[in-house]
Every structure is written in C-alpha cells, then in structure tokens.
Write an enzyme that holds these catalytic residues in place. Structure first.
Site, PDB file in Angstrom:
ATOM      1  N   HIS A   1       0.852  -1.190   0.000  1.00 24.39           N
ATOM      2  CA  HIS A   1       0.000   0.000   0.000  1.00 24.39           C
ATOM      3  C   HIS A   1       0.887   1.238   0.000  1.00 24.39           C
ATOM      4  CE1 HIS A   1      -3.494  -2.491   1.835  1.00 24.39           C
ATOM      5  NE2 HIS A   1      -3.598  -2.418   0.517  1.00 24.39           N
TER       6      HIS A   1
ATOM      7  N   GLU B   1       1.589   3.844   3.051  1.00 22.25           N
ATOM      8  CA  GLU B   1       2.063   3.317   4.327  1.00 22.25           C
ATOM      9  C   GLU B   1       3.591   3.348   4.382  1.00 22.25           C
ATOM     10  OE1 GLU B   1       0.045  -0.465   4.690  1.00 22.25           O
ATOM     11  OE2 GLU B   1      -1.916   0.485   4.446  1.00 22.25           O
TER      12      GLU B   1
ATOM     13  N   HIS C   1       2.325  -3.553   7.287  1.00 23.01           N
ATOM     14  CA  HIS C   1       1.356  -2.530   6.908  1.00 23.01           C
ATOM     15  C   HIS C   1       1.247  -1.491   8.025  1.00 23.01           C
ATOM     16  CE1 HIS C   1      -0.806  -4.489   3.386  1.00 23.01           C
ATOM     17  NE2 HIS C   1      -0.013  -5.468   3.805  1.00 23.01           N
TER      18      HIS C   1
ATOM     19  N   GLU D   1       0.336  -4.915  11.407  1.00 15.31           N
ATOM     20  CA  GLU D   1      -0.054  -3.511  11.311  1.00 15.31           C
ATOM     21  C   GLU D   1       0.769  -2.733  12.338  1.00 15.31           C
ATOM     22  OE1 GLU D   1      -2.037  -2.230   9.139  1.00 15.31           O
ATOM     23  OE2 GLU D   1      -3.352  -3.832   8.402  1.00 15.31           O
TER      24      GLU D   1
END
Length: 421
Positions: free
Chosen positions: A172, A175, A304, A380
C-alpha cells in the site's frame, strides 16, 4: 432516524507542471474520527460512499467502531452537521493535516537512515549497496511495475539447508512506515552486532521485498500523499475523470472478491480488480515465491499500517479459522509480548476477519491457503490512530526496534512450535 445526506466533496486533485508534479497540500484539513455505534447508523454512513467522494481512511466494516475521515476547511461545518443529523459521535483528531505531514520529514538527498522517510531512489540505492558489499546476499529484480519500475528482492542466506522467512513491504503506497521498517529489519540482519540478530541471520534464510508498489510509492511522494493503490489505469472513470489503480492486497487469488467494502468500486481506494491476479506486481511476487521449492518458506510476514495488530488468516471470514490457528496465536502472542517490552506499544493479535474486518484477496491468506506456508500474518505497525498513516519520521527507529524485538521472539516461538521442522 431522519438523515440529511448532504456531504462533502473533498478535492484531492494535485497540481501538475511540465517538469514535475507538485504534491497536493492539506492546509487546515481536519481528520475526524467518527464512532458508528449501531447498524442503523452504519447503514446511513455507508450511503455516503455511494453519493459523494469523501476521503474515508478506513474500509467500512461493522458497527461499534471508529472511522477516520479527512475534510477540507470549506466543508467542515457541513460535515459536522451531517454527523449531528446521523447522531454519530466524533472527535477531531488532527486539526491541520498539512502540519502533521510536515512532521514526517523527507530528505531526497540524504543517505539512507531510519530518522527520516526516503524516496524510492534512496531506498533502492541502499539495497544495491548492500548487495554489492555482501556475498551472502542474492539480489534480483523479480519484475516490473505498470510504469516500468523494478521490484527488487534481497535473499540473505549464509548456510545451506536453512528454512526461509519472507518479509514484504509497502504493498500500500501511503504506508511509508512499512518499507522503513522492512529496511530497518534487513539492515539489522546484515549489519547489526547484536548476537541474536547475527544468529537469526545464520540459522534462517531471509527473503525480503521492501517495495511491492513502487509506482504508488513514488506517486505519494510526488503528487498525492494519500494514495493507496498501484497506478495502472483500471479502465473506469467517474465525474473526476479516469480511475487509476488496484488495491493489490485485495487482488490475490484466494477467496478473491468474496468480502470487503469498496472492493467492487473501481474508483475507490480498495478496488480489488475485475479479476484476481490482474496486476503485474502481484504476478511478479507470486512467481518469485513460486520459484522456491515447496516447504522451504515457513513464514510470511507482510508489514502494513496502522493499528498495532498481528493479523492472522483468515481475512475472508470471521467464523472459520485455520487448522493450526491456536499454534499461530501462540506465535503471534510471543511477538506482541516482546514488542510491548520495548516501548510499551500494545499489539492485538488474532484472525483479521475477526479483529479487523472481513476482506478477501490478501497476501497473507494467499501465502497460507495457496502456498501452505504454516505461519503467515499481516503486522499492522504503529500507531493506534493518533497519527495513523502519517506517523512522524521521528518514530521510525522506535518502530524498528520494537518490531525487531517482536520478530526475535516470534521466530523463537515458531521454532518451539515446530514451524521450521
């Protein structure tokens, strides 16, 4: 509930010049955190997406959770009125988004470090330097992005017969902390004098892909900081013009398109594509992973932002769990405990469909469900929402330290659990 669905059209258009595009600015843009309490509110909140372009930073899942929304200065009063009409409670968590973005310093000329965010060229130059300096690194271009940029990999192997751990970063685009953390880990494996890191680099092979989405990453530096997808024109358009990009972590062919909000809207941030495996970046990643013999790769970690989670398979359901789910939970717990010891950052762990939201087509699920890799997860990173996707660069090193400590314990527990047998 009588609802006035009069909403904001947030213009995220970037200025362009003949030489180089100027980055979009967000002076006096606010970030709102709206708490959707129940299903009645959720139904109305979801309608916003169908009628107006708003920059909602989270996929809309279920009720009893918060969603962050960026609103420009001309429309903030109207936005607040809509939330009032919906009886949705909210806080303003960022008063001036541009001021926050300015805290995330980017130095295009500085050599690679973990005190600032760097553009793609600096990251790739550092990777190339490491490859030139160390004979135990096997470096290659595994494919090219839609716009022709290389997707690079680094394989660290000091001993024959090792099992491998794959680390993936920046699928992504927005990020930035992902590739910063992945390169921090790689640097520790190569250059750290820490005995435990040296041992990990001896006893395991490490396959690192620090930048899966180079086109999107460059776009976030040059044009639009909030961009998430890759940059392939996807063949659709809306009132703003042609739509670009696929959310590549929704494009893997494992329960593809089975669940997830926005995955079928070609102009949304989470569009999963018209078919699975449609993106050349994803095909390059899969072909690279497929090039290794079965059973060699024993763990797959995708990094992420944000929320401080260790998300396990499955993502497409919150009622079905992998056969070795309890084992993976113990391994994830080891990571979380060690990461917390570093600076107190609390990581929640469990199946992503259960903890986060139900969504299909993610890398970790493909790695587990198709490649039969016995431990896969999405990590994350920081934080839990104070800065969110815009984590200031002065936290990069701390994130690297806490994740490295977590990784040491994760590997040790995985060994105890027989993952590498």
């Amino acid at each position: 509930m009588k609802v006035l669905l009069v909403f904001v059209l947030i213009s995220l258009a970037a200025l362009a010049s003949a030489r180089k595009p100027f980055a979009a600015r967000y002076d006096n843009f606010k970030v709102y955190r709206a708490f959707v309490e129940d299903n009645e509110q959720l139904v109305e909140f979801k309608k916003i997406h169908h009628h107006l372009q708003v920059h909602i930073l989270h996929e809309i899942g279920g009720p009893n959770r918060s969603y962050d929304v960026i609103v420009g200065p001309l429309f903030q009063r109207a936005f607040e009125q809509v939330l009032h009409d919906l009886q949705v409670q909210y806080d303003i968590i960022v008063e001036d988004l541009q001021a926050l973005l300015d805290e995330s310093s980017v130095d295009e000329d500085a050599p690679m470090d973990w005190e600032t965010y760097h553009p793609l060229d600096v990251i790739y130059d550092w990777v190339d330097e490491q490859c030139d300096q160390h004979v135990y690194l096997e470096c290659q271009v595994i494919g090219h992005s839609y716009e022709g940029r290389p997707i690079k990999s680094v394989k660290l192997s000091k001993r024959e017969g090792n099992k491998a751990i794959v680390i993936e970063g920046n699928i992504h685009a927005m990020e930035w902390i992902s590739s910063a953390t992945v390169t921090y880990i790689l640097n520790q494996l190569i250059n750290s004098e820490d005995e435990e890191m040296q041992r990990l680099s001896e006893e395991f092979d490490w396959i690192v892909m620090p930048m899966v989405n180079p086109d999107g990453f460059v776009y976030t530096h040059d044009v639009e900081r909030l961009w998430r997808k890759n940059r392939r024109p996807n063949g659709y358009s809306n009132s703003s013009g042609p739509c670009y990009g696929i959310d590549m972590n929704r494009n893997f062919d494992y329960h593809w398109s089975g669940a997830g909000w926005g995955i079928e809207d070609p102009c949304d941030h989470w569009f999963g594509g018209d078919e699975p495996n449609s993106e050349r970046e994803i095909l390059a990643l899969q072909e690279f992973v497929n090039s290794f013999e079965d059973g060699y790769i024993r763990a797959y970690l995708a990094f992420h932002a944000y929320g401080q989670y260790v998300l396990l398979p499955y993502g497409h359901t919150n009622t079905e769990f992998p056969p070795n789910y309890d084992q993976m939970m113990r391994i994830a717990a080891a990571f979380a405990d060690a990461a917390e010891d570093a600076f107190g950052s609390v990581f929640t762990y469990g199946a992503s469909g259960l903890l986060n939201y139900v969504v299909s087509g993610a890398a970790k699920d493909w790695a587990y469900g198709v490649k039969n890799i016995p431990f896969t997860c999405t990590v994350e990173l920081r934080d839990k929402g104070t800065f969110g996707f815009f984590l200031p660069s002065n936290q990069i090193t701390e994130v690297g330290v806490e994740v490295t400590e977590g990784l040491k314990s994760l590997v040790a527990k995985a060994v105890d659990e027989g993952i590498f047998d």
